[in-house]
Design a protein around this motif. Sequence first.
Motif, PDB file in Angstrom:
ATOM      1  N   VAL A 245      42.539  -2.018  23.670  1.00 30.13           N
ATOM      2  CA  VAL A 245      41.442  -2.888  24.360  1.00 30.13           C
ATOM      3  C   VAL A 245      40.133  -2.556  23.467  1.00 30.13           C
ATOM      4  O   VAL A 245      39.491  -3.521  23.423  1.00 30.13           O
ATOM      5  CB  VAL A 245      41.285  -2.768  25.820  1.00 30.13           C
ATOM      6  N   LYS A 246      40.143  -1.374  23.126  1.00 33.22           N
ATOM      7  CA  LYS A 246      39.022  -0.843  22.216  1.00 33.22           C
ATOM      8  C   LYS A 246      38.950  -1.612  20.885  1.00 33.22           C
ATOM      9  O   LYS A 246      37.864  -2.129  20.509  1.00 33.22           O
ATOM     10  CB  LYS A 246      38.860   0.628  22.014  1.00 33.22           C
ATOM     11  N   LEU A 249      37.978  -5.270  21.396  1.00 30.29           N
ATOM     12  CA  LEU A 249      36.572  -5.250  21.464  1.00 30.29           C
ATOM     13  C   LEU A 249      35.941  -5.311  19.921  1.00 30.29           C
ATOM     14  O   LEU A 249      35.295  -6.138  19.493  1.00 30.29           O
ATOM     15  CB  LEU A 249      36.107  -4.215  22.488  1.00 30.29           C
ATOM     16  N   SER A 250      36.453  -4.300  19.033  1.00 30.70           N
ATOM     17  CA  SER A 250      35.854  -4.021  17.986  1.00 30.70           C
ATOM     18  C   SER A 250      36.063  -4.963  16.970  1.00 30.70           C
ATOM     19  O   SER A 250      35.207  -5.311  16.097  1.00 30.70           O
ATOM     20  CB  SER A 250      36.101  -2.743  17.255  1.00 30.70           C
ATOM     21  N   GLY A 252      36.131  -8.348  17.930  1.00 26.95           N
ATOM     22  CA  GLY A 252      35.498  -9.505  18.506  1.00 26.95           C
ATOM     23  C   GLY A 252      36.101 -10.240  19.229  1.00 26.95           C
ATOM     24  O   GLY A 252      35.970 -11.582  19.521  1.00 26.95           O
ATOM     25  N   ILE A 254      37.638  -9.770  22.118  1.00 28.80           N
ATOM     26  CA  ILE A 254      36.991  -9.804  23.665  1.00 28.80           C
ATOM     27  C   ILE A 254      35.705  -9.353  23.603  1.00 28.80           C
ATOM     28  O   ILE A 254      35.266  -8.869  22.674  1.00 28.80           O
ATOM     29  CB  ILE A 254      37.966  -8.954  24.652  1.00 28.80           C
ATOM     30  N   GLU A 255      35.056  -9.896  24.510  1.00 32.97           N
ATOM     31  CA  GLU A 255      33.571  -9.552  24.539  1.00 32.97           C
ATOM     32  C   GLU A 255      33.060  -8.326  25.117  1.00 32.97           C
ATOM     33  O   GLU A 255      32.256  -7.761  24.510  1.00 32.97           O
ATOM     34  CB  GLU A 255      32.804 -10.817  25.444  1.00 32.97           C
ATOM     35  N   LYS A 256      33.412  -7.633  26.127  1.00 34.94           N
ATOM     36  CA  LYS A 256      33.266  -6.586  26.362  1.00 34.94           C
ATOM     37  C   LYS A 256      34.517  -5.862  27.368  1.00 34.94           C
ATOM     38  O   LYS A 256      35.133  -6.544  27.806  1.00 34.94           O
ATOM     39  CB  LYS A 256      32.002  -6.552  27.375  1.00 34.94           C
ATOM     40  N   LEU A 257      34.182  -4.506  27.429  1.00 39.03           N
ATOM     41  CA  LEU A 257      35.091  -3.757  28.414  1.00 39.03           C
ATOM     42  C   LEU A 257      34.321  -3.413  29.721  1.00 39.03           C
ATOM     43  O   LEU A 257      33.205  -3.061  29.519  1.00 39.03           O
ATOM     44  CB  LEU A 257      35.483  -2.643  27.595  1.00 39.03           C
ATOM     45  N   MET A 293      39.535  -1.978  30.553  1.00 41.33           N
ATOM     46  CA  MET A 293      39.611  -3.337  30.458  1.00 41.33           C
ATOM     47  C   MET A 293      38.797  -4.073  31.489  1.00 41.33           C
ATOM     48  O   MET A 293      37.825  -4.879  31.234  1.00 41.33           O
ATOM     49  CB  MET A 293      40.984  -3.996  30.204  1.00 41.33           C
TER      50      MET A 293
END
Length: 331
Positions: A245-246, A249-250, A252, A254-257, A293
Amino acid sequence: MAPPPATEAVNYGELTTSYANKSNYDSGVIPNKEMVTRLNQSLSTTNNWDGFKFAPIRESTVSRAMTRRYFNDLDKYAESDIVIVGAGSCGLSAAYVLAASRPDLKIAIIEGGVAPGGGAWLGGQLFSAMIMRKPAEKFLEAIGVPYDDEGDYVVVKHAALFTSTLLSKVLAFPNVKLFNATTVEDLITRTDPETKELRVAGVVTNWTLVSLHHDDQSCMDPNTINAPVVLSTTGHDGPFGAFSVKRLLSMGAIEKLGGMRGLDMQLAEDAIVKQTREIFPGMVVGGMELSEMDGANRMGPTFGAMALSGVKAAESVLEIFDLRKQQNDSQ
Ligand code: AHZ
């Protein structure tokens, strides 16, 4: 082999736990004296070790027996059907259900540590016992782990009994390969040419000892495994955890955790099981990685949600498998 209910408990000397009963001894859930007698007879060693000798071997035979199999497996699993990242309690539970339900699928498990099992070798604060709230005892019964029934929850006398039993069953499946001491460093992705949808299509791996030295050694490029579905169960954030999940995110994707919330056993276990799902095309997430997440609570030392999130993760993987395989085969 399901452990019998507590009512059948008998007292074998000092052993008064509900699973120290005759049927568990008879069935071999608890090894009995006859099993040891048979072993001694087959080795012909009973009171007779003087003439003992192993069969002959040459060192290169040992070396080839290991390396040939390992490199065959690397070749075979370079195209896997399912990759499970992380062999903790959730990943191993999922592997058990997947391997048993679909013996036709090749399942690679990638575990960063030398010892698979994640945080499931001990209970809370390094204590021995593992607690599971009902109905997770059904999973223990399925894999043949004896427990004490305490009403709303059950207790396995040592967490290592759960983990070693589960591990031994998972490793016995012919369609499962565990690559331990191997870290997932990155994800393989594909963009659908028509819909432009991004999806996960495999993993990028390296020996863990190499992964740990990217800061002081250069040119240590990784290896890859293609797969239509990746199941990530890397645990909550920490030195190794929440890897996939990280990474989403990095890059781009997914928008945020949400970030794991404080401990609430009551809320956390239901939430983790219910939310186990395909969080991104081609990637199912289960276990405590999900808390990072979704912003779910942690549950601390109660492991029922890890086993049942594994069961649900297996179901989620199989639900999307045909579609993701079709996409994967064409790209
Ligand atoms: O080594 C990790 C561990 O065995 C492995 N892992 C993590 N990142 C990896 C990577 N590549 C390969 N990049 C990786 N392997 O993943 C495994 C995760 O196991 P775990 O036991 O940490 O996670 P789980 O979700 O299966 O079980 C969580 C158990 C917890 S934590 C908790 C709390 O803190 O409140 N409560 C419970 C029940």
